[in-house]
Design a protein around this motif. Sequence first.
Motif, PDB file in Angstrom:
ATOM      1  N   UNK A  26       0.798  -1.200   0.121  1.00  0.00           N
ATOM      2  CA  UNK A  26       0.022  -0.112  -0.075  1.00  0.00           C
ATOM      3  C   UNK A  26       0.842   1.310   0.055  1.00  0.00           C
ATOM      4  N   UNK A  27       0.223   2.350  -0.560  1.00  0.00           N
ATOM      5  CA  UNK A  27       0.857   3.647  -0.263  1.00  0.00           C
ATOM      6  C   UNK A  27       1.169   4.079   1.063  1.00  0.00           C
ATOM      7  N   UNK A  28       2.486   4.191   1.505  1.00  0.00           N
ATOM      8  CA  UNK A  28       2.701   4.664   2.744  1.00  0.00           C
ATOM      9  C   UNK A  28       2.611   6.057   2.999  1.00  0.00           C
ATOM     10  N   UNK A  29       2.338   6.722   4.081  1.00  0.00           N
ATOM     11  CA  UNK A  29       1.980   7.855   4.494  1.00  0.00           C
ATOM     12  C   UNK A  29       1.794   8.941   3.243  1.00  0.00           C
ATOM     13  N   UNK A  30       0.577   8.731   2.672  1.00  0.00           N
ATOM     14  CA  UNK A  30       0.379   9.481   1.574  1.00  0.00           C
ATOM     15  C   UNK A  30       0.179  10.908   2.030  1.00  0.00           C
ATOM     16  N   UNK A  31      -0.374  11.168   3.096  1.00  0.00           N
ATOM     17  CA  UNK A  31      -0.468  12.540   3.684  1.00  0.00           C
ATOM     18  C   UNK A  31       0.786  13.344   3.826  1.00  0.00           C
ATOM     19  N   UNK A  32       1.746  12.594   4.510  1.00  0.00           N
ATOM     20  CA  UNK A  32       2.979  13.105   4.589  1.00  0.00           C
ATOM     21  C   UNK A  32       3.690  13.442   3.160  1.00  0.00           C
ATOM     22  N   UNK A  33       3.435  12.626   2.456  1.00  0.00           N
ATOM     23  CA  UNK A  33       4.132  12.856   1.163  1.00  0.00           C
ATOM     24  C   UNK A  33       3.752  14.153   0.562  1.00  0.00           C
ATOM     25  N   UNK A  34       2.074  14.179   0.439  1.00  0.00           N
ATOM     26  CA  UNK A  34       1.496  15.428  -0.073  1.00  0.00           C
ATOM     27  C   UNK A  34       2.004  16.701   0.724  1.00  0.00           C
ATOM     28  N   UNK A  35       1.755  16.587   2.117  1.00  0.00           N
ATOM     29  CA  UNK A  35       2.122  17.950   2.760  1.00  0.00           C
ATOM     30  C   UNK A  35       3.588  18.241   2.625  1.00  0.00           C
ATOM     31  N   UNK A  36       4.464  17.267   2.583  1.00  0.00           N
ATOM     32  CA  UNK A  36       5.920  17.744   2.363  1.00  0.00           C
ATOM     33  C   UNK A  36       5.803  18.320   0.965  1.00  0.00           C
ATOM     34  N   UNK A  37       5.387  17.925  -0.180  1.00  0.00           N
ATOM     35  CA  UNK A  37       5.366  18.333  -1.448  1.00  0.00           C
ATOM     36  C   UNK A  37       5.010  19.733  -1.389  1.00  0.00           C
ATOM     37  N   UNK A  38       3.824  20.127  -0.697  1.00  0.00           N
ATOM     38  CA  UNK A  38       3.287  21.476  -0.843  1.00  0.00           C
ATOM     39  C   UNK A  38       4.296  22.320  -0.119  1.00  0.00           C
ATOM     40  N   UNK A  39       4.850  21.974   1.248  1.00  0.00           N
ATOM     41  CA  UNK A  39       5.685  23.085   1.860  1.00  0.00           C
ATOM     42  C   UNK A  39       6.943  22.953   1.103  1.00  0.00           C
ATOM     43  N   UNK A  40       7.565  21.978   0.586  1.00  0.00           N
ATOM     44  CA  UNK A  40       8.777  21.965  -0.260  1.00  0.00           C
ATOM     45  C   UNK A  40       8.724  23.032  -1.481  1.00  0.00           C
ATOM     46  N   UNK A  41       7.665  22.745  -2.202  1.00  0.00           N
ATOM     47  CA  UNK A  41       7.436  23.768  -3.207  1.00  0.00           C
ATOM     48  C   UNK A  41       7.339  25.194  -2.983  1.00  0.00           C
ATOM     49  N   UNK A  42       6.605  25.386  -1.804  1.00  0.00           N
ATOM     50  CA  UNK A  42       6.664  26.759  -1.171  1.00  0.00           C
ATOM     51  C   UNK A  42       8.043  27.232  -0.895  1.00  0.00           C
ATOM     52  N   UNK A  43       8.750  26.249  -0.344  1.00  0.00           N
ATOM     53  CA  UNK A  43      10.068  26.743   0.083  1.00  0.00           C
ATOM     54  C   UNK A  43      11.129  27.309  -1.234  1.00  0.00           C
ATOM     55  N   UNK A  44      10.833  26.184  -2.158  1.00  0.00           N
ATOM     56  CA  UNK A  44      11.497  26.556  -3.632  1.00  0.00           C
ATOM     57  C   UNK A  44      11.137  28.182  -4.109  1.00  0.00           C
ATOM     58  N   UNK A  45       9.891  28.220  -4.101  1.00  0.00           N
ATOM     59  CA  UNK A  45       8.995  29.473  -4.409  1.00  0.00           C
ATOM     60  C   UNK A  45       9.613  30.432  -3.695  1.00  0.00           C
ATOM     61  N   UNK A  46       9.745  30.402  -2.593  1.00  0.00           N
ATOM     62  CA  UNK A  46      10.138  31.307  -1.497  1.00  0.00           C
ATOM     63  C   UNK A  46      11.687  31.880  -1.826  1.00  0.00           C
ATOM     64  N   UNK A  47      12.623  30.777  -2.137  1.00  0.00           N
ATOM     65  CA  UNK A  47      13.862  30.986  -2.401  1.00  0.00           C
ATOM     66  C   UNK A  47      14.110  31.836  -3.815  1.00  0.00           C
ATOM     67  N   UNK A  48      13.263  31.251  -4.742  1.00  0.00           N
ATOM     68  CA  UNK A  48      13.582  32.282  -5.972  1.00  0.00           C
ATOM     69  C   UNK A  48      12.946  33.510  -6.062  1.00  0.00           C
ATOM     70  N   UNK A  49      11.670  33.680  -5.035  1.00  0.00           N
ATOM     71  CA  UNK A  49      11.272  35.058  -5.035  1.00  0.00           C
ATOM     72  C   UNK A  49      11.922  36.254  -4.098  1.00  0.00           C
ATOM     73  N   UNK A  50      12.937  35.478  -3.045  1.00  0.00           N
ATOM     74  CA  UNK A  50      13.774  36.425  -2.427  1.00  0.00           C
ATOM     75  C   UNK A  50      14.878  36.774  -3.331  1.00  0.00           C
ATOM     76  N   UNK A  51      15.049  35.966  -4.357  1.00  0.00           N
ATOM     77  CA  UNK A  51      16.384  36.596  -5.319  1.00  0.00           C
ATOM     78  C   UNK A  51      15.632  37.459  -6.550  1.00  0.00           C
ATOM     79  N   UNK A  52      14.525  37.302  -6.789  1.00  0.00           N
ATOM     80  CA  UNK A  52      13.907  38.211  -7.720  1.00  0.00           C
ATOM     81  C   UNK A  52      14.384  39.502  -7.593  1.00  0.00           C
ATOM     82  N   UNK A  53      14.418  40.507  -6.664  1.00  0.00           N
ATOM     83  CA  UNK A  53      14.752  41.894  -6.708  1.00  0.00           C
ATOM     84  C   UNK A  53      16.152  41.863  -6.960  1.00  0.00           C
ATOM     85  N   UNK A  54      17.238  40.801  -7.041  1.00  0.00           N
ATOM     86  CA  UNK A  54      18.395  40.969  -7.284  1.00  0.00           C
ATOM     87  C   UNK A  54      18.981  39.979  -8.509  1.00  0.00           C
ATOM     88  N   UNK A  55      17.855  39.860  -9.242  1.00  0.00           N
ATOM     89  CA  UNK A  55      17.997  38.692 -10.416  1.00  0.00           C
ATOM     90  C   UNK A  55      19.044  39.024 -11.450  1.00  0.00           C
TER      91      UNK A  55
END
Lengths: 264, 453
Positions: free
Chosen positions: B37-66
């Motif tokens: 069975x698919x193990x910890x599906x909610x964990x996978x999904x929550x992590x994905x969302x938070x991780x993508x949010x972090x990636x977005x934040x990382x790039x957005x923080x750099x945008x003023x200095x792109x």
Amino acid sequence: MEERRDPKPTAPADEPRKGPCSLARGIGAGVAILIGVHVLMTAIYLGPPNLAKLSLQEVVAAYMEPFFRQRWHLFSPMPAFDSVKLPVRCRSASGEWTPWADPLEDLYRQHYRFRVLGHGKLVQFYHSIGSDLRESVVAAQESCRQSRAEAEGGEMPVETDGESAAQCTGRDVVPLLVSEPSVELAQRYAVRACRANGGDSVVAAQVKLLDFLPKPFSKRHDESAVWGSVMEVPLPPIEVAPAESSTASLGERAAGLLLAEAAP
Amino acid sequence: MNANDRLLEGRPPTPVGAHLGLATERLRRGLDWFTEAERSPSTKRLFRNLFFAWLLLHTLLLLPFAREIFAPDSLVIREPFDASSLVHWVFRLSLAPGFEGFYTVFVVVQVGLLCAALTGVTSRLVTLLIYVATLNVNAMAPSLLDGGNNLSELLLLYLVLVDTSGHHRIARTDWDRLRIAVSNAGLVLMRLQVVIVYLTAGMLKLNGELWQRGMALYYILQADAFSHPWMNEIVTRWPWVGMIGTYTTLAFQWLFPTMVWFRRTRPWILTLGVMLHLGIAFGMGLLTFGLIMCLVYVLFLEERTTARVLAWLGAVPRLEVTVRGDARRLPGLVAALARLAPADSVRLTVTADPQAPRLLVGESPALRRPSEDEPVAQGDAVPASVSGEHRWCGAAALLRLTARCRWTWPFFPLHLSLALVWYLGLGGRLFDLAFPIVAAVEDAREHSPAAVR
């Protein structure tokens, strides 16, 4: 007395089969083996030099380097604790040099004030210019000491209290560094800062490396000195070509600072 | 005859046989863990969302200095592009001759993909594209990359293997088993990667003299790039703070690889880790590194915890929208907004009832989280198609509907302006001007204060 062995009990033919079949277990085993191999490769890659690493070095590097590169020093074993600065000065057409000024002073101030914005990353970006230059200088000093020791026919001097460093100071090794990419980068940095400051009137720029080492823990309350030691390595001035564009916002930030410093 | 058979027969197994049987059984269970069975599906999904949010934040923080960071003439030494390498053509394309000037395109593509993924457009292919875009963006500014970026690249690669839909899948066919096994393997690899980070850093630190002597933090916080004047002051004035911090870091990095696997010790080690990394993020100024290290702890949270968090985050009541067909422009606009909203979260009805308000929005109680102390807005003359505890009319309804559309979130200032206009009492007037009734007498009840909330 030997036990009588009964034949293995078998499930009736009409009973539904419990648990996954052997193919499913094969899939599970295959995945587990792949994970095991990956972890083993990672362990060899990250481990200290040993027999396994020496014999499998090429295979492990070929597997790990493109996509599984791992750099986990994270301030270890020896944390970076020096503060590197790259002050810049500019010469105008009249031949006068402006005083030395650090174009990043304002950036650092903003980084201390706004911890949740991108200034930290920008500090990291410019800090690497200085730290790359420092690494090049230190490497050149090492090689200078080695060649001097060989020329004198002796062994490498033991470094005590900067004695050997005095034989090959940063200034001594600068001529050896002219072709280093880190030097070229630092000089471009200086040109940009000066360009934004004086525009086309700037004819030359100069940058120097200042490497501040903190006071030793035992002398932390010593008010007579701010730093433990300072290495100063001025790079040769570089001419600013008139045609070169001045578009760096780094320079824009530096402009006010440098102009203020240059004002009588 | 193995130990299990002997046990079944009621005969005591030999010690070696018992242990062997137990080991075999555990191995079987371990292998089945991957495929059943698919193990910890909610964990996978929550992590994905938070991780993508972090990636977005990382790039957005750099945008003023792109311009400063990513432009071809920026002050950075980049890896030379190898035209004979396929890897470079895919993952270092931003460094290829002729492509350097298009650095904005790579950044925009990465941000676009991340926004799409965060608004629900997710699949392994999208994750793969995000991985490619991220590596291209990172290649343009190698001097920016720290341990957090290195970890993010590895986790993104493992995340490509993972099914992050959040569905609890049970394997029925061998093909299912293979897919599920790959997905579970991705989760295991991500967890192991985090452990490897701490294990390696902990071992390396033990070789450092400053770490052994408890002085490391004192010295690190003297460096202006990794400190703050306050932190510098603290470790100089109270040296024991630096010493405790140094040894706590060492102890944490050594204990994490073991303690994180046990349910009883996990909360303690994760809490310590969050405190430590928040200190790194704000004290040392390594914001993105500190945040991603806190974020990866989600991978170790229990399924019921992450499921609860997801339920809390995703508990969005359905909007029942009724619009009058004879209001000029309004039905088309409302239909377009409803299409932009998440699936099944808006139910649209067009009415010809001349007594109905031009636009009425109600929240469906069926999807709403139960809350006893919430006020219930009462309204009269509500059309049969609209029911619910909360209702909005006119401009307020339009604002409510706009806020529901995830694709309009980048225009947050517009939302804010609309809310301000409504708050100032101008909403009704503007709404009247924008969406007049074509050929009917407007219902006076629309402007009734009791109906508008």
